[in-house]
Scaffold this motif. Structure first.
Motif, short mmCIF file in Angstrom:
data_model
loop_
_atom_site.label_atom_id
_atom_site.label_comp_id
_atom_site.label_asym_id
_atom_site.label_seq_id
_atom_site.Cartn_x
_atom_site.Cartn_y
_atom_site.Cartn_z
N LEU A 1 -9.66 0.26 15.85
CA LEU A 1 -9.37 0.37 14.42
C LEU A 1 -7.95 0.89 14.25
N LEU A 2 -7.13 0.17 13.50
CA LEU A 2 -5.80 0.63 13.10
C LEU A 2 -5.93 1.17 11.69
N MET A 3 -5.54 2.42 11.48
CA MET A 3 -5.93 3.11 10.25
C MET A 3 -4.81 3.97 9.68
N SER A 4 -4.71 4.01 8.35
CA SER A 4 -3.81 4.93 7.66
C SER A 4 -4.50 5.44 6.41
N GLU A 5 -4.38 6.73 6.16
CA GLU A 5 -4.92 7.35 4.96
C GLU A 5 -3.80 7.74 3.99
N THR A 6 -2.55 7.36 4.32
CA THR A 6 -1.42 7.72 3.47
C THR A 6 -0.75 6.52 2.81
N LYS A 7 -1.07 5.31 3.25
CA LYS A 7 -0.47 4.12 2.64
C LYS A 7 -1.44 2.95 2.72
N PRO A 8 -1.39 2.07 1.74
CA PRO A 8 -2.35 0.96 1.68
C PRO A 8 -1.89 -0.30 2.41
N PHE A 9 -0.98 -0.15 3.37
CA PHE A 9 -0.49 -1.33 4.10
C PHE A 9 -0.15 -0.89 5.52
N ILE A 10 0.01 -1.86 6.40
CA ILE A 10 0.35 -1.58 7.80
C ILE A 10 1.85 -1.70 8.00
N ASN A 11 2.43 -0.73 8.71
CA ASN A 11 3.84 -0.82 9.08
C ASN A 11 4.11 0.15 10.23
N GLY A 12 5.37 0.26 10.62
CA GLY A 12 5.77 1.22 11.63
C GLY A 12 5.08 1.03 12.97
N PHE B 1 -6.64 0.62 5.57
CA PHE B 1 -5.41 1.17 5.01
C PHE B 1 -5.64 1.53 3.55
N ARG B 2 -5.48 2.80 3.24
CA ARG B 2 -5.65 3.28 1.87
C ARG B 2 -4.84 4.56 1.68
N LYS B 3 -4.51 4.87 0.43
CA LYS B 3 -3.80 6.10 0.09
C LYS B 3 -4.81 7.02 -0.58
N THR B 4 -5.24 8.05 0.13
CA THR B 4 -6.36 8.86 -0.35
C THR B 4 -5.94 10.07 -1.16
N ILE B 5 -4.86 10.76 -0.77
CA ILE B 5 -4.47 11.98 -1.48
C ILE B 5 -3.87 11.60 -2.83
N GLY B 6 -4.45 12.18 -3.89
CA GLY B 6 -4.00 11.86 -5.23
C GLY B 6 -4.63 10.61 -5.80
N ASN B 7 -5.48 9.95 -5.00
CA ASN B 7 -6.17 8.74 -5.47
C ASN B 7 -7.66 8.88 -5.18
N ASN B 8 -8.45 8.93 -6.21
CA ASN B 8 -9.90 9.05 -6.03
C ASN B 8 -10.46 7.79 -5.40
#
Length: 538
Positions: A188-199, A222-229
């Motif tokens: 699983l490639l995962m991010s909780e700070t941005k809704p897209f893959i990069n870097g 990929f999702r932005k969780t902090i500040g977004n319910n």
């Protein structure tokens, strides 16, 4: 007292943030460590040199802090613990060496490390004792009663809600795990700070596809969780994905793991998005406002952390507070092929197509970090910039482009009449791409200068709040002493450096030589080989 022959004596004690160093007169190859009489527990300490022992106080043993109690430093001889003595110099200054590391909301908790020297009247010797204790604030100190955190209704409710979330999330995850058979091939490639893959994650994904490892099944979250319910359904979907994985790769802080404890069969690998910067993060700023908790931080849960070079192992040993053997200097995946002519020409052409007005101009990229303790209160004081002065300086030669930290919600207020020379590129997904068309970078405590130094172009550091930031937020190393470029503490200094082309470029060139001597474009390959054990590499 004096230093007696054949007696091991502590000659010096010093701190460097969370690192405690103990120096002795000689060791004779003995196994030294910390011993607690009441617990009958001995924790060995690996020496840095023959006479210097360094203790990461946030990661002493098994990634844990020292437990509450009194600890003596010494060694065993014939199954008897021999505590070290202290020199008179250390004995006289022991009460100035204490440290208090505060943490938690309102900084109501503290981890304390203090020292004592215990005299033994029988042999007239002074023995060294380290006292390690976790304490809570007592808001009613005049009463002979200890007050627990959460005595107020609103804080009790928050604690209960957080605890309930943890229970529910882990129950749902464990339920899904009952139906998920792990075969060592799910990634699983995962991010909780941005809704897209990069870097780094994008580079690793490309390498996985290029390698045609058909037996591996790759999924994405990929999702932005902090500040977004997040909806309950969204949480359930993510937990279901996680339950099936053998390997989870992340590249930044991932709040979900504050709640969730992964199965021991699942490996969590941190690819970390940044190189080395000045800004203290993670346990590097333990004891300061907004610092992580001692035993429940996301960072403590990494099975492996990947860093760009061996020189950074020490840095991230402190940031993540995990054992150095779990920090692998395999390189930054996103820098594979970064300096090739093909990559440079391709990305440059794409950028000029997107921003045709930049062509033929010299781009000044302004890329500072945020102020505040984290994502929820991240901000930047734009009043510290005189946009008219910047606009007038640019004339027809320069473009001034903002690239604000992703945590900052309030973007730069650029007046309409300045928008032909001043641009906001904060929404652009990859700052590293922008480096190809950048002539001068301006940053502060951010690690953005790390990769930009590869361009061998000028870097200016605008640090209008340097003293306050270094003391309150905390830095890993002194900006004035270590910055690979001209440090400007006022806006006037910044503009003077730009107008006079006073960049101190020699510092940048030296930094690049010292930090990028192993760019072989094979970081992604090394990471996959090491983590997935492809080709038998371990």
């Amino acid at each position: 007292m004096g230093e007696r022959m054949n007696e091991i004596i502590i000659t010096k004690i010093e701190w460097e943030r969370i690192f405690l160093r103990i120096y002795i007169n000689f060791s004779n190859g003995k196994q030294f460590g910390l011993f607690n009489d009441k617990k009958n527990r001995f924790i060995p300490i690996v020496p840095v040199t023959e006479t210097c022992f360094e203790i990461n106080t946030t990661c002493v043993f098994d990634r844990k802090f020292l437990d509450n109690g009194d600890w003596k430093f010494g060694y065993f001889k014939d199954e008897v613990f021999i505590p070290s003595l202290v020199s008179e110099e250390v004995a006289y200054q022991y009460d100035t060496l204490s440290r208090i590391f505060r943490y938690g909301k309102g900084r109501q908790y503290a981890y304390t490390v203090d020292f004592d020297v215990i005299p033994n009247e029988e042999d007239s010797k002074l023995y060294f004792v380290l006292r390690s204790y976790f304490v809570k604030a007592n808001t009613s100190w005049k009463k002979r009663k200890y007050i627990e955190e959460g005595i107020y209704t609103h804080s009790l409710i928050k604690k209960c809600i957080f605890g309930l979330k943890c229970i529910v999330i882990n129950l749902i995850y464990r339920f899904f795990c009952l139906f998920s058979r792990k075969k060592g091939k799910n990634i699983l490639l995962m991010s909780e700070t941005k809704p897209f893959i990069n870097g780094n994650l994008l580079a690793l994904d490309n390498k996985l596809k290029e390698s045609k490892l058909n037996e591996y099944h790759i999924t994405y979250s990929f999702r932005k969780t902090i500040g977004n319910n997040q909806s309950i359904l969204n949480w359930i979907k993510v937990l279901a994905k996680l339950s099936k994985q053998d390997y989870v790769f992340i590249d930044d802080f991932a709040p979900i793991f504050n709640y969730l404890n992964l199965s021991k069969k699942t490996k969590l690998i941190q690819l970390w998005h940044a190189g080395a910067g000045f800004k203290a993060v993670g346990y590097c700023r333990f004891g300061k406002d907004g610092s992580p908790f001692p035993n429940s931080s996301v960072h403590k849960k990494y099975d492996f952390g990947i860093v760009g070079a061996s020189e950074l192992v020490k840095v991230f040993e402190e940031v993540w507070s995990i054992d150095k053997d779990s920090i692998l200097p395999l390189g930054m995946a996103r820098l594979d092929n970064y300096l090739t002519d093909e990559k440079r020409e391709k990305v440059t052409a794409e950028l000029y197509e997107k921003y045709p007005e930049f062509k033929g101009k010299k781009v000044i990229l302004f890329a500072p970090t945020y102020r505040g303790t984290g994502q929820k209160n991240a901000h930047y004081d734009y009043d510290k910039l005189d946009l008219k002065r910047i606009y007038d300086f640019c004339k027809e030669e320069y473009i001034f482009a903002f690239k604000m930290h992703p945590f900052i919600v309030d973007l730069p207020p650029i007046p309409e009449e300045y928008k032909d020379r001043i641009y906001d590129l904060s929404a652009y997904h990859n700052i590293n791409d922008l480096y190809y068309i950048t002539e001068i970078m301006i940053t502060d405590y951010s690690s953005s200068y790390y990769e930009f130094s590869l361009m061998k172009k000028p870097i200016l550091f605008y640090t209008y709040d340097r003293s306050f930031y270094e003391i309150s937020r905390g830095v890993y190393q002194s900006i004035k002493e270590s910055a690979p470029g001209h440090v400007c503490d006022t806006f006037e200094e910044l503009m003077s450096a730009l107008e006079n082309k006073d960049y101190e470029l020699e510092k940048t060139l030296k930094y690049e030589r010292d930090n990028f001597n192993n760019m072989d474009n094979k970081a992604s390959e090394r990471i996959l080989n090491r983590i997935l054990n492809i080709g038998g590499n371990k």
